[in-house]
Design a protein around this motif. Structure first.
Motif: not given
Length: 340
Positions: A84-99
């Motif tokens: 887990v990094f300081q920023d969430s770094l989630l893929w904006p083009h993927l749903t939460v499920r895919a992330n």
């Protein structure tokens, strides 16, 4: 589960020394907080553990497996690590499920482990949403779910609560602690916040200038700090000078029985909760500063040329004269290298 053993790690970036012979252990199934100010080397240590950085010297082992010595022996993707990094770094083009399912491979969002991780982090209701529709705290929970979805052998967290408000940080801290206990995973938790470290960790490693100053349980670190820096960084503390003679230390604040004091000049750390203000004790002081902290006041006392932090249940103001006593006895601390 396996212990993580780090021995004599060194790392420089140009002329800047990040790590100087760091040796620490991360016990299996426990959270170890790596605590220190910005620039002390804690994130560099975490990145070497993860295989994202190469050390100049030293070894990293997980159980019997050598991860680095100092070159990485095991690539990042084969270390069984969630991060887990300081920023969430989630893929904006993927749903939460895919992330969340991303570490499991493409198209694995329907893997049962995704829902298990989402339930553990309380984001199951957001699985089909986009990250942009989530709050900062919800995004951070998704990042934690992604880190644990593959049920790693080692969970590494680098300032995972940075940028969140105080109440949300407390809630997520409790959630992280609960998830770690449920999984039984070995964890390393980097932070500069001593309250986070005391609240989440089974063991704390205090670092400064690329070195380990002290390692132990939260209770040991708080009650028996080894140096002036540790005493002041982990909780509030006043450090005063004294003269040891036998098992007694004489100071401007009075004499104290201190079993481990050597003869000659010593330094003593006094926690504010050890100072009993208005107790009718023999010592007298003048209040020089006062700050309201909700349920009590934090006051600064001046006595015999020394400043002393103390908690007071009664409102005090600068100039007030008070009596006080110190109970229990202060703790002997070593002077820090920078002050010698």
């Amino acid at each position: 589960m396996a212990d993580v053993t780090i021995r004599e790690l060194t790392k420089k970036f140009g002329e800047s020394r990040a790590l100087a012979g760091v040796s620490v252990d991360l016990p299996a199934g426990r959270i170890t907080a790596i605590l220190g100010p910005s620039g002390c080397g804690k994130t560099t240590l975490l990145r070497i553990l993860a295989g994202l950085e190469e050390a100049d010297a030293g070894t990293v082992r997980m159980g019997d497996a050598v991860l680095s010595d100092p070159r990485p022996r095991v690539p990042v993707e084969r270390r069984g690590i969630g991060m887990v990094f300081q920023d969430s770094l989630l893929w904006p083009h993927l749903t939460v499920r895919a992330n969340i399912g991303f570490p499991l491979g493409a198209g694995r969002g329907d893997d049962p482990r995704v829902e298990r991780a989402a339930n553990r982090t309380e984001v199951a209701e957001f699985l089909d949403r986009w990250p942009s529709g989530l709050s900062g705290g919800e995004q951070r929970r998704v990042a934690i779910a992604r880190a644990i979805v593959a049920e790693p052998d080692l969970l590494l967290m680098d300032e995972p609560l940075s940028g969140l408000d105080a109440n949300l940080r407390v809630r997520l801290l409790l959630a992280i602690r609960g998830i770690q206990r449920e999984l039984g995973v070995t964890a390393g938790y980097v932070t500069h916040d001593q309250e986070e470290a005391l609240g989440v960790a089974d063991r704390i490693v205090v670092m400064r200038n690329g070195r380990v100053l002290q390692a132990g349980t939260p209770e040991e670190i708080y009650a028996r700090p080894a140096t002036e820096f540790v005493a002041g960084f982990v909780g509030l503390s006043s450090v005063v000078s004294g003269e040891g003679a036998g098992q007694t230390v004489r100071t401007a604040l009075g004499e104290f029985p201190v079993a481990d004091a050597a003869d000659g000049a010593v330094r003593l750390a006094i926690r504010p909760e050890s100072v009993r203000v208005g107790s009718g004790g023999p010592a007298k002081a003048t209040v020089t500063k006062a700050a309201y902290r909700g349920d009590r006041w934090l006051v600064t006392l001046e006595s015999g040329g020394e400043e002393l932090l103390a908690w007071s249940d009664v409102g005090r103001g600068p100039g007030d004269e008070v009596t006080f006593r110190i109970d229990p006895a202060p703790v002997v601390v070593a002077a820090d290298e920078e002050n010698e």
